[in-house]
Design a protein around this motif. Sequence first.
Motif, PDB file in Angstrom:
ATOM      1  N   ASP A 273       0.848  -1.184   0.000  1.00 36.86           N
ATOM      2  CA  ASP A 273       0.000   0.000   0.000  1.00 36.86           C
ATOM      3  C   ASP A 273       0.884   1.235   0.000  1.00 36.86           C
ATOM      4  N   ARG A 274       0.281   2.368  -0.296  1.00 37.18           N
ATOM      5  CA  ARG A 274       1.032   3.619  -0.400  1.00 37.18           C
ATOM      6  C   ARG A 274       1.560   4.079   0.951  1.00 37.18           C
ATOM      7  N   GLU A 275       2.771   4.612   0.925  1.00 36.17           N
ATOM      8  CA  GLU A 275       3.345   5.271   2.088  1.00 36.17           C
ATOM      9  C   GLU A 275       3.623   6.714   1.696  1.00 36.17           C
ATOM     10  N   ASN A 276       3.094   7.666   2.504  1.00 37.80           N
ATOM     11  CA  ASN A 276       3.182   9.095   2.150  1.00 37.80           C
ATOM     12  C   ASN A 276       2.584   9.353   0.763  1.00 37.80           C
ATOM     13  N   ASN A 277       1.564   8.577   0.439  1.00 37.59           N
ATOM     14  CA  ASN A 277       0.822   8.695  -0.823  1.00 37.59           C
ATOM     15  C   ASN A 277       1.667   8.427  -2.055  1.00 37.59           C
ATOM     16  N   TYR A 278       2.832   7.770  -1.874  1.00 37.85           N
ATOM     17  CA  TYR A 278       3.672   7.415  -3.025  1.00 37.85           C
ATOM     18  C   TYR A 278       3.646   5.900  -3.199  1.00 37.85           C
ATOM     19  N   GLU A 287      -2.393  -1.635  -7.778  1.00 34.07           N
ATOM     20  CA  GLU A 287      -3.252  -0.536  -8.232  1.00 34.07           C
ATOM     21  C   GLU A 287      -3.531  -0.590  -9.728  1.00 34.07           C
ATOM     22  N   ASP A 386       0.647   9.416   8.882  1.00 33.89           N
ATOM     23  CA  ASP A 386       0.748   8.940   7.497  1.00 33.89           C
ATOM     24  C   ASP A 386       0.078   7.579   7.319  1.00 33.89           C
TER      25      ASP A 386
END
Length: 416
Positions: A273-278, A287, A386
């Motif tokens: 899954d994304r970390e810090n939306n990256y 995805e 986060d």
Amino acid sequence: MKIKIFVLLIVFIQSAFSQSKNEYLKNNRFDLLTSNFEFPQKNFKIIGFGAYHGSLETENAENILLQKLIQNKNIKYYLPETDFGIAYFFNQYLKSGDTILLKDLVKHYGNRVPQEKSIETYNKWKKIKEINDNQLAKDKIEVLGVDIIVTYKYTSRLLIELFQIEKGKYKSYDNLVEMVKIDTTDFSPNYDSYSKNILKDFIFDYENDKTYFQSISNNKNITDNLIENINLTFKKRDREKTIYDNYLFLNSLYDFKSNPQFVRMGFFHIEKDRENNYPSFFTRLIENNIYNKEEIISIAGFLTKSRVLWDFKYDEKKNYIGYTTEGGFGIGDYWKEYFKGINKLKNNRLSNLTLYRLNNENSPYKKNQTDLMEIKLFLKKSNKNDLKGKTTTDYFDYAILISNSQANKPIEELGK
């Protein structure tokens, strides 16, 4: 009085939940060091292992996982944290057993992660060869690389193999051959190096006479991808996107969906899954619907009471003279910096290499818990915000507690 009762209630609830985690871990733990160890899951498309770099038992853990997965015919391809050129020559080592080649490969492979420019990485590959040699030809693994290029040497060697051009036809090709033959450059893509300029000249000739070069190439598809990756070294790169794009390219050649792979990369790349939306490499696979989340298995390694290779020492002439190690900051289990929930792994360990399955039914790690992802920092803000709304198993499925590990030693120490 009411406040005291409320506090006691909170403590009781936390204690009960903690106990449920301990009970769960006791029922879902495996000793990697026992002779009858088997990895619990069989059906997957891709499995990744990542941990803090630079510790001996991390390489041992990987060897054990690889050995079981290869012996049980669960994987076909091995994707270490390297580019296609270096991976290609790791395959050459697996076939030839040339330890001079292996030592040089480890040095160049270590340009990506210096802590793995080590004797332990060298020995790991010797063990992988031993495992592979014991398989039937159809069951042997093949090494593939999807990472960005961090050294031009083995990319250049592969180009020379792909194009057998007579001397004098292209000066840029002759210079490329001579550069690899003499082997006195640092092969760095990180500045305007001699090797980078040699490759720029060759790429210029290639792109201006592409029809000729492609007509003589031993493998047009690989050639095109290699040229594309060399061109990426001449500009600013998005590493994670490059890894993902290279994976998709190789999938078209090696049919990854029918041939499971084992990936060894740093912790972040195998997060689901994304970390810090990256988005990491594995996150991009999910995805973009390359695989379902359940078809990807992620294993995170955690160190305790261990040391890691930290720094290399050089004299004024850039000759290697020694190294340093670290056993506090930098291992993820230090009073100033540690993973939330790591104590529960430590309290339930079976040996120096204990595997915990976190994704089983009724796992507390599926229930709004950020254990093993949230980093506690002394007098500093953690990454808790986060991870809001996330759980441990959003990111990975298994944890390996690596205990009492010595630090890696630089490959320069080999034979001393």
